[in-house]
Motif scaffolding. Structure first.
Motif, PDB file in Angstrom:
ATOM      1  N   GLU A  19       0.829  -1.209   0.000  1.00 21.70           N
ATOM      2  CA  GLU A  19       0.000   0.000   0.000  1.00 21.70           C
ATOM      3  C   GLU A  19       0.860   1.254   0.000  1.00 21.70           C
ATOM      4  O   GLU A  19       0.579   2.220  -0.728  1.00 21.70           O
ATOM      5  CB  GLU A  19      -0.931  -0.018   1.211  1.00 21.70           C
ATOM      6  N   ALA A  20       1.911   1.263   0.805  1.00 19.28           N
ATOM      7  CA  ALA A  20       2.765   2.450   0.897  1.00 19.28           C
ATOM      8  C   ALA A  20       3.444   2.749  -0.431  1.00 19.28           C
ATOM      9  O   ALA A  20       3.617   3.919  -0.802  1.00 19.28           O
ATOM     10  CB  ALA A  20       3.808   2.260   1.994  1.00 19.28           C
ATOM     11  N   ASP A  21       3.817   1.691  -1.179  1.00 19.41           N
ATOM     12  CA  ASP A  21       4.487   1.906  -2.463  1.00 19.41           C
ATOM     13  C   ASP A  21       3.537   2.533  -3.482  1.00 19.41           C
ATOM     14  O   ASP A  21       3.918   3.424  -4.240  1.00 19.41           O
ATOM     15  CB  ASP A  21       5.024   0.572  -3.001  1.00 19.41           C
ATOM     16  N   TRP A  22       2.276   2.044  -3.518  1.00 18.74           N
ATOM     17  CA  TRP A  22       1.298   2.627  -4.446  1.00 18.74           C
ATOM     18  C   TRP A  22       0.983   4.069  -4.066  1.00 18.74           C
ATOM     19  O   TRP A  22       1.015   4.966  -4.926  1.00 18.74           O
ATOM     20  CB  TRP A  22       0.021   1.795  -4.454  1.00 18.74           C
ATOM     21  N   ASN A  23       0.694   4.308  -2.805  1.00 18.36           N
ATOM     22  CA  ASN A  23       0.316   5.655  -2.373  1.00 18.36           C
ATOM     23  C   ASN A  23       1.460   6.656  -2.540  1.00 18.36           C
ATOM     24  O   ASN A  23       1.220   7.860  -2.677  1.00 18.36           O
ATOM     25  CB  ASN A  23      -0.168   5.638  -0.928  1.00 18.36           C
ATOM     26  N   ALA A  24       2.701   6.160  -2.531  1.00 20.92           N
ATOM     27  CA  ALA A  24       3.848   7.044  -2.729  1.00 20.92           C
ATOM     28  C   ALA A  24       3.875   7.627  -4.139  1.00 20.92           C
ATOM     29  O   ALA A  24       4.533   8.648  -4.384  1.00 20.92           O
ATOM     30  CB  ALA A  24       5.148   6.299  -2.448  1.00 20.92           C
ATOM     31  N   LEU A  25       3.152   7.001  -5.079  1.00 23.36           N
ATOM     32  CA  LEU A  25       3.068   7.527  -6.447  1.00 23.36           C
ATOM     33  C   LEU A  25       2.094   8.691  -6.563  1.00 23.36           C
ATOM     34  O   LEU A  25       2.086   9.390  -7.574  1.00 23.36           O
ATOM     35  CB  LEU A  25       2.625   6.425  -7.414  1.00 23.36           C
ATOM     36  N   LEU A  26       1.257   8.874  -5.554  1.00 20.74           N
ATOM     37  CA  LEU A  26       0.179   9.850  -5.628  1.00 20.74           C
ATOM     38  C   LEU A  26       0.630  11.207  -5.125  1.00 20.74           C
ATOM     39  O   LEU A  26       1.188  11.323  -4.029  1.00 20.74           O
ATOM     40  CB  LEU A  26      -1.025   9.365  -4.808  1.00 20.74           C
ATOM     41  N   SER A  27       0.366  12.227  -5.911  1.00 24.37           N
ATOM     42  CA  SER A  27       0.631  13.592  -5.465  1.00 24.37           C
ATOM     43  C   SER A  27      -0.384  13.976  -4.402  1.00 24.37           C
ATOM     44  O   SER A  27      -1.452  13.362  -4.295  1.00 24.37           O
ATOM     45  CB  SER A  27       0.543  14.554  -6.651  1.00 24.37           C
ATOM     46  N   PRO A  28      -0.087  14.983  -3.591  1.00 24.04           N
ATOM     47  CA  PRO A  28      -1.023  15.364  -2.530  1.00 24.04           C
ATOM     48  C   PRO A  28      -2.422  15.716  -3.031  1.00 24.04           C
ATOM     49  O   PRO A  28      -3.401  15.549  -2.308  1.00 24.04           O
ATOM     50  CB  PRO A  28      -0.338  16.593  -1.897  1.00 24.04           C
ATOM     51  N   ASP A  29      -2.519  16.169  -4.292  1.00 22.55           N
ATOM     52  CA  ASP A  29      -3.819  16.567  -4.832  1.00 22.55           C
ATOM     53  C   ASP A  29      -4.423  15.502  -5.744  1.00 22.55           C
ATOM     54  O   ASP A  29      -5.312  15.787  -6.547  1.00 22.55           O
ATOM     55  CB  ASP A  29      -3.713  17.893  -5.590  1.00 22.55           C
ATOM     56  N   ALA A  30      -3.963  14.253  -5.626  1.00 23.41           N
ATOM     57  CA  ALA A  30      -4.448  13.186  -6.505  1.00 23.41           C
ATOM     58  C   ALA A  30      -5.891  12.806  -6.217  1.00 23.41           C
ATOM     59  O   ALA A  30      -6.561  12.220  -7.073  1.00 23.41           O
ATOM     60  CB  ALA A  30      -3.550  11.955  -6.387  1.00 23.41           C
ATOM     61  N   GLY A  31      -6.392  13.101  -5.021  1.00 28.61           N
ATOM     62  CA  GLY A  31      -7.775  12.792  -4.686  1.00 28.61           C
ATOM     63  C   GLY A  31      -7.915  11.415  -4.064  1.00 28.61           C
ATOM     64  O   GLY A  31      -7.012  10.572  -4.132  1.00 28.61           O
ATOM     65  N   PRO A  32      -9.073  11.128  -3.473  1.00 30.41           N
ATOM     66  CA  PRO A  32      -9.270   9.882  -2.728  1.00 30.41           C
ATOM     67  C   PRO A  32      -9.482   8.645  -3.597  1.00 30.41           C
ATOM     68  O   PRO A  32      -9.248   7.529  -3.143  1.00 30.41           O
ATOM     69  CB  PRO A  32     -10.521  10.168  -1.890  1.00 30.41           C
ATOM     70  N   PHE A  33      -9.913   8.819  -4.838  1.00 27.05           N
ATOM     71  CA  PHE A  33     -10.298   7.662  -5.649  1.00 27.05           C
ATOM     72  C   PHE A  33      -9.107   6.845  -6.137  1.00 27.05           C
ATOM     73  O   PHE A  33      -9.270   5.708  -6.572  1.00 27.05           O
ATOM     74  CB  PHE A  33     -11.136   8.109  -6.843  1.00 27.05           C
ATOM     75  N   LEU A  34      -7.917   7.422  -6.105  1.00 22.36           N
ATOM     76  CA  LEU A  34      -6.724   6.696  -6.526  1.00 22.36           C
ATOM     77  C   LEU A  34      -6.004   6.034  -5.363  1.00 22.36           C
ATOM     78  O   LEU A  34      -5.025   5.315  -5.561  1.00 22.36           O
ATOM     79  CB  LEU A  34      -5.761   7.637  -7.261  1.00 22.36           C
ATOM     80  N   LYS A  35      -6.467   6.276  -4.161  1.00 23.76           N
ATOM     81  CA  LYS A  35      -5.827   5.664  -3.000  1.00 23.76           C
ATOM     82  C   LYS A  35      -5.886   4.143  -3.082  1.00 23.76           C
ATOM     83  O   LYS A  35      -6.852   3.560  -3.578  1.00 23.76           O
ATOM     84  CB  LYS A  35      -6.501   6.128  -1.708  1.00 23.76           C
ATOM     85  N   TYR A  36      -4.865   3.522  -2.570  1.00 26.73           N
ATOM     86  CA  TYR A  36      -4.804   2.055  -2.515  1.00 26.73           C
ATOM     87  C   TYR A  36      -6.041   1.510  -1.829  1.00 26.73           C
ATOM     88  O   TYR A  36      -6.638   0.530  -2.297  1.00 26.73           O
ATOM     89  CB  TYR A  36      -3.542   1.660  -1.742  1.00 26.73           C
ATOM     90  N   ALA A  37      -6.470   2.144  -0.734  1.00 25.16           N
ATOM     91  CA  ALA A  37      -7.619   1.647   0.026  1.00 25.16           C
ATOM     92  C   ALA A  37      -8.872   1.593  -0.829  1.00 25.16           C
ATOM     93  O   ALA A  37      -9.663   0.646  -0.719  1.00 25.16           O
ATOM     94  CB  ALA A  37      -7.856   2.524   1.262  1.00 25.16           C
ATOM     95  N   PHE A  38      -9.081   2.579  -1.685  1.00 24.69           N
ATOM     96  CA  PHE A  38     -10.284   2.611  -2.515  1.00 24.69           C
ATOM     97  C   PHE A  38     -10.218   1.550  -3.618  1.00 24.69           C
ATOM     98  O   PHE A  38     -11.129   0.709  -3.744  1.00 24.69           O
ATOM     99  CB  PHE A  38     -10.471   3.993  -3.135  1.00 24.69           C
ATOM    100  N   LEU A  39      -9.152   1.563  -4.408  1.00 29.50           N
ATOM    101  CA  LEU A  39      -9.057   0.636  -5.533  1.00 29.50           C
ATOM    102  C   LEU A  39      -8.960  -0.811  -5.054  1.00 29.50           C
ATOM    103  O   LEU A  39      -9.564  -1.710  -5.646  1.00 29.50           O
ATOM    104  CB  LEU A  39      -7.847   0.993  -6.400  1.00 29.50           C
ATOM    105  N   ASN A  40      -8.214  -1.039  -3.986  1.00 28.54           N
ATOM    106  CA  ASN A  40      -8.057  -2.400  -3.487  1.00 28.54           C
ATOM    107  C   ASN A  40      -9.356  -2.944  -2.901  1.00 28.54           C
ATOM    108  O   ASN A  40      -9.661  -4.135  -3.032  1.00 28.54           O
ATOM    109  CB  ASN A  40      -6.947  -2.450  -2.440  1.00 28.54           C
ATOM    110  N   THR A  41     -10.152  -2.069  -2.277  1.00 28.64           N
ATOM    111  CA  THR A  41     -11.436  -2.511  -1.735  1.00 28.64           C
ATOM    112  C   THR A  41     -12.363  -2.969  -2.851  1.00 28.64           C
ATOM    113  O   THR A  41     -13.086  -3.967  -2.703  1.00 28.64           O
ATOM    114  CB  THR A  41     -12.093  -1.395  -0.917  1.00 28.64           C
TER     115      THR A  41
END
Length: 390
Positions: A19-41
């Motif tokens: 999860e940390a590796d995926w989220n590290a790709l996200l810029s602060p303004d990437a939004g919640p829908f790209l978070k690992y938690a959302f896509l993985n769920t």
């Protein structure tokens, strides 16, 4: 960058990486829908994958030490449901010529028509170089797997430049967003509208008030399993009434409520202390945006949809100082409720040269029609003075 040290890899589950590796790709303004938690769920609860027609195929760029440098959230689609950029006519043309259109490659957030990054790049990597590798890799994936095409829905503007440079064709679409210009309360917002729109909204709200409806605003952090269960009951009923099946499962909703509570806000409507309807907002305070996701009811009250899905949400945004409320795809009727048209773009690459040229000509004509459509929308802007926003 040493291209020889770079490798591309497709994973069939987001759980294959940390999860940390995926989220590290996200810029602060990437939004919640790209978070690992959302896509993985979505994957864990079977909303994508399996026999849903959404085969998970996230495309990764890694260095020689298997460190993640970039990624594209990617699915191989067996249909075009849940996308909000319609290509059914393209699929039909393929079939009429004896060629399969599906599966196709799709980079998008499932069931979620919001703009955001699609070419994800680590802050420690060369952004332009990794973006170039990702787009080139996506095209190679299409060719090597005999897919018809690749589609990147609602990417960021700088990503569109790279996609276009590598032969993707751009397509326009229009959504309707509400914008907070510093409103103090709902009446302050109404004062900014034309008289016709102001009177319409007051009439709709008065119609609901006559039914003695009360509302509970429930932040995700305090929503209970019963709250989520009731929301899902309403959400599911809406699909059933439209003779369709819901994209999400109750397990998905319950798990999202546990893993991303800070990004959710529930609104439940009751009549005589009996809950009868609910709507769900996704909230990103960092970018000051709220997204209207789903609504549903178990009893019909005229205009309750507008009250619960729009007006209560607008009041929430005003109270919380949220700048933009995205009401979802399509819906010219939103303009009558104070929303403004906003143009978005998607990118499309067709493997077959003949069909690619045909689609190119179609998109050129559609672009002209869309420009005329936007011009027409400007004649009906609900705010006293405004323009269609890019």
């Amino acid at each position: 960058m040493n291209q020889d040290a770079i490798q591309l890899r497709v994973i069939q589950s987001l759980s294959e990486i940390a999860e940390a590796d995926w989220n590290a790709l996200l810029s602060p303004d990437a939004g919640p829908f790209l978070k690992y938690a959302f896509l993985n769920t979505l994957e864990l609860t079977g909303c994508v994958g399996g026999n849903t027609g959404w085969q998970v195929a996230h495309l990764l760029v890694e260095d020689s030490n298997s460190r993640l440098l970039g990624a594209i959230p990617l699915y191989l689609k067996q249909h075009s449901y849940g996308e909000f950029v319609f290509d059914w006519a393209w699929a039909q043309a393929y079939e009429q010529n004896g060629m399969p259109y599906f599966p196709k490659a799709l980079s998008a957030i499932p069931f979620t028509p919001v703009r955001g990054p699609r070419l994800l790049v680590s802050s420690k990597a060369d952004k332009s170089a990794i973006q170039e590798i990702l787009v080139s890799g996506l095209k190679t994936l299409v060719t090597q797997n005999a897919l018809s095409s690749a589609h990147v829905l609602f990417p960021e503007m700088d990503e569109l430049d790279e996609l276009k440079r590598q032969g993707f064709m751009l397509r326009d679409s229009v959504q309707f967003h509400w914008r907070n210009t510093g409103y103090q309360d709902f009446e302050h917002f109404l004062a900014d509208l034309t008289m016709k729109r102001r009177k319409n909204i007051r009439r709709e709200r008065a119609a609901v008030e006559g039914h003695q409806i009360t509302y509970r605003h429930i932040p995700g952090s305090i929503a209970t399993p019963d709250d989520w269960a009731f929301f899902y009951r309403c959400y599911k009923n809406t699909y059933i009434e439209h003779r369709s099946s819901p994209y999400l499962t109750e397990e998905c909703i319950q798990l999202l409520g546990k893993t991303m509570p800070e990004n959710f806000h529930l609104i439940i409507a009751s009549q005589n202390d009996k809950a009868i309807a609910s709507s769900l907002l996704m909230v990103d305070r960092l970018t000051s945006k709220a997204y209207g996701r789903y609504w549903g009811a178990i009893e019909h009250i005229p205009c309750l949809h507008f009250e619960l899905a729009y007006y209560q949400a607008i009041e929430y945004c005003i109270k919380e100082g949220i700048e933009i409320f995205e009401g979802g795809a399509q819906g010219e009727h939103k303009m009558a409720r104070g929303f403004l048209p906003t143009t978005l773009r998607s990118a499309h690459w067709i493997e077959d040269p003949g069909f690619s040229n045909a689609v190119k000509r179609f998109l050129e004509r559609e672009h002209e029609g869309m420009a005329a459509y936007v011009d027409e929308l400007e004649q009906h802007i609900p705010v006293k003075s405004s323009k269609v926003l890019p």
